[in-house]
Design a protein around this motif. Structure first.
Motif, short mmCIF file in Angstrom:
data_model
loop_
_atom_site.label_atom_id
_atom_site.label_comp_id
_atom_site.label_asym_id
_atom_site.label_seq_id
_atom_site.Cartn_x
_atom_site.Cartn_y
_atom_site.Cartn_z
N LEU A 168 0.83 -1.21 0.00
CA LEU A 168 0.00 0.00 0.00
C LEU A 168 0.86 1.26 0.00
O LEU A 168 0.60 2.21 -0.75
CB LEU A 168 -0.93 0.00 1.22
CG LEU A 168 -2.25 -0.76 1.06
CD1 LEU A 168 -2.94 -0.92 2.41
CD2 LEU A 168 -3.18 -0.04 0.08
N TYR A 169 1.88 1.28 0.84
CA TYR A 169 2.73 2.48 0.92
C TYR A 169 3.55 2.67 -0.36
O TYR A 169 3.69 3.80 -0.84
CB TYR A 169 3.64 2.41 2.15
CG TYR A 169 3.02 3.07 3.35
CD1 TYR A 169 2.92 4.45 3.44
CD2 TYR A 169 2.50 2.31 4.39
CE1 TYR A 169 2.33 5.07 4.54
CE2 TYR A 169 1.91 2.92 5.50
CZ TYR A 169 1.83 4.30 5.56
OH TYR A 169 1.24 4.91 6.64
N VAL A 170 4.08 1.59 -0.88
CA VAL A 170 4.88 1.69 -2.12
C VAL A 170 4.01 2.18 -3.27
O VAL A 170 4.38 3.11 -4.01
CB VAL A 170 5.55 0.34 -2.46
CG1 VAL A 170 6.17 0.38 -3.85
CG2 VAL A 170 6.61 -0.01 -1.42
N SER A 171 2.85 1.56 -3.44
CA SER A 171 1.97 1.94 -4.57
C SER A 171 1.38 3.33 -4.35
O SER A 171 1.19 4.08 -5.33
CB SER A 171 0.84 0.91 -4.73
OG SER A 171 0.06 0.82 -3.55
N THR A 172 1.10 3.70 -3.11
CA THR A 172 0.54 5.02 -2.84
C THR A 172 1.48 6.13 -3.29
O THR A 172 1.08 7.06 -3.99
CB THR A 172 0.23 5.19 -1.33
OG1 THR A 172 -0.77 4.24 -0.95
CG2 THR A 172 -0.29 6.59 -1.04
N TYR A 173 2.75 6.02 -2.89
CA TYR A 173 3.68 7.10 -3.21
C TYR A 173 4.22 7.03 -4.64
O TYR A 173 4.33 8.06 -5.32
CB TYR A 173 4.85 7.11 -2.23
CG TYR A 173 5.77 8.29 -2.47
CD1 TYR A 173 5.35 9.59 -2.19
CD2 TYR A 173 7.03 8.11 -3.04
CE1 TYR A 173 6.16 10.68 -2.44
CE2 TYR A 173 7.85 9.21 -3.29
CZ TYR A 173 7.42 10.48 -2.99
OH TYR A 173 8.22 11.56 -3.24
N PHE A 174 4.52 5.81 -5.11
CA PHE A 174 5.20 5.70 -6.40
C PHE A 174 4.26 5.48 -7.59
O PHE A 174 4.69 5.61 -8.73
CB PHE A 174 6.24 4.58 -6.36
CG PHE A 174 7.38 4.87 -5.44
CD1 PHE A 174 8.29 5.88 -5.71
CD2 PHE A 174 7.56 4.13 -4.28
CE1 PHE A 174 9.35 6.15 -4.86
CE2 PHE A 174 8.61 4.39 -3.42
CZ PHE A 174 9.52 5.41 -3.71
N LEU A 175 2.99 5.14 -7.32
CA LEU A 175 2.07 4.90 -8.44
C LEU A 175 0.91 5.89 -8.43
O LEU A 175 0.64 6.55 -9.43
CB LEU A 175 1.53 3.46 -8.38
CG LEU A 175 0.69 2.99 -9.57
CD1 LEU A 175 1.51 3.04 -10.85
CD2 LEU A 175 0.17 1.58 -9.32
N PHE A 176 0.20 6.01 -7.30
CA PHE A 176 -0.98 6.87 -7.24
C PHE A 176 -0.62 8.35 -7.07
O PHE A 176 -1.26 9.22 -7.63
CB PHE A 176 -1.90 6.43 -6.09
CG PHE A 176 -2.39 5.03 -6.23
CD1 PHE A 176 -3.01 4.59 -7.39
CD2 PHE A 176 -2.26 4.11 -5.19
CE1 PHE A 176 -3.47 3.30 -7.53
CE2 PHE A 176 -2.71 2.83 -5.31
CZ PHE A 176 -3.32 2.41 -6.48
N ASN A 177 0.40 8.62 -6.24
CA ASN A 177 0.76 10.00 -5.93
C ASN A 177 1.78 10.51 -6.94
O ASN A 177 2.97 10.25 -6.81
CB ASN A 177 1.32 10.07 -4.51
CG ASN A 177 1.82 11.46 -4.15
OD1 ASN A 177 1.39 12.44 -4.75
ND2 ASN A 177 2.72 11.53 -3.21
N LYS A 178 1.32 11.25 -7.93
CA LYS A 178 2.20 11.75 -8.98
C LYS A 178 2.50 13.25 -8.85
O LYS A 178 3.27 13.80 -9.63
CB LYS A 178 1.57 11.48 -10.36
CG LYS A 178 1.46 10.00 -10.71
CD LYS A 178 2.82 9.37 -10.93
CE LYS A 178 2.70 7.95 -11.44
NZ LYS A 178 4.01 7.30 -11.63
N PHE A 179 1.85 13.89 -7.88
CA PHE A 179 1.92 15.35 -7.84
C PHE A 179 2.55 15.90 -6.55
O PHE A 179 3.08 17.00 -6.56
CB PHE A 179 0.52 15.95 -8.04
CG PHE A 179 -0.20 15.39 -9.23
CD1 PHE A 179 0.18 15.74 -10.52
CD2 PHE A 179 -1.24 14.50 -9.08
CE1 PHE A 179 -0.47 15.22 -11.63
CE2 PHE A 179 -1.91 13.97 -10.18
CZ PHE A 179 -1.51 14.33 -11.45
#
Length: 294
Positions: free
Chosen positions: A31-42
């Motif tokens: 969850l943390y990896v995907s949140t920052y590196f995939l979902f959070n682009k801005f």
């Protein structure tokens, strides 16, 4: 070792296994990896670190996942005695009522934190907890719905993060489809390994209803879909970073899986199941490394 100490340690490990703490820890990492590196682009890393709502959402989701593991174990207790005898023996050191107390405590804690964050997060978690219970109580025994619901519930927290950031890029859509079909393959493979126990306790699964040959055909079909999605991701992004190299190598991993299944090698389903589990973990690491070095 003192018998009382041994008993307490056994109770502790029994609770950890019953709540699926180790699986939840892996999901927390994902969850943390995907949140920052995939979902959070801005957002910058500093803004992400101090974004208490996203951390609260992840924490609430993890508490609900722990509770879901407990209620699933409660309903599957008899089947687990046959399919997971070692884990069941350890869990017997702790009475079932303590698992139920923990289930209620974890759900209420999750909802309490969610209510402090926002009414939308509270509603999101309330629906999640209801679906987790309903899956364990009813849907886990219904053909097709059991597999689809299990995968959907696994992805539910990721969907919450996606809605939070409102990032609906094509890359995320392809990645979500890839993960959905991979988890579906894993769940059907798991059903092939618990086929006899499922039949005894009236779980309608694809292997029990349609037999081994049809199940293999369906698994190969799902793997081919994953291969096509991997090729689409490579075509969309180009073979120029760790993330796309992961999908390129994954094509060969999937071909090996098809070879194991079609040739019905000894322990082929068990090998395929664990190979795909390992490959999912490699995927999380690849996302992390891709984010760090790109």
């Amino acid at each position: 070792m003192n018998k009382s100490l041994f008993y307490r340690i056994s109770q502790f490990f029994g609770f950890l296994l019953g709540a699926k703490v180790f699986v939840t820890a892996l999901l927390a990492f994902a969850l943390y990896v995907s949140t920052y590196f995939l979902f959070n682009k801005f957002e910058s890393f500093r803004i992400f670190i101090f974004d208490y709502k996203v951390h609260g959402l992840i924490l609430c989701s993890l508490l609900s996942i722990l509770a879901g593991g407990i209620i699933n174990q409660f309903y599957d207790k008899e089947k687990d005695i046959l399919t997971k005898p070692f884990r069941s023996r350890i869990q017997n050191f702790l009475k079932q009522r303590y698992f139920l107390y923990a289930y209620i405590f974890l759900n209420l804690s999750s909802l309490g934190i969610a209510a402090l964050l926002s009414s939308r997060i509270f509603l999101f978690l309330l629906i999640y907890q209801f679906l987790m219970w309903f899956y364990s109580h009813k849907l886990s025994k219904i053909l097709f719905l059991n597999n689809i619901t299990f995968v959907a519930l696994t992805l539910y927290p990721f969907f919450g993060i996606l809605i939070y950031y409102r990032n609906f890029s094509l890359e995320i859509v392809y990645s979500a489809l890839f993960l959905f079909f991979t988890l579906l393959i894993l769940d059907v493979l798991k059903d092939t390994l618990t086929k006899n126990a499922d039949k005894i306790f009236n779980y309608s699964t694809i292997p029990n209803v349609f037999g081994n040959k049809v199940t293999i055909v369906n698994l190969v079909f799902l793997i081919v879909i994953d291969i096509l999605i991997s090729m689409k991701i490579i075509d969309h992004n180009g073979l120029n970073n760790i993330w796309t190299y992961y999908f390129a190598l994954g094509i060969f991993v999937f071909i090996f899986c098809i070879y194991f299944l079609v040739n019905n090698l000894k322990n082929s389903k068990f090998l395929t199941l664990n190979l795909l589990r390992f490959w999912l973990f490699v995927g999380i690491c690849a996302m992390l490394l891709n984010g760090i070095f790109n």
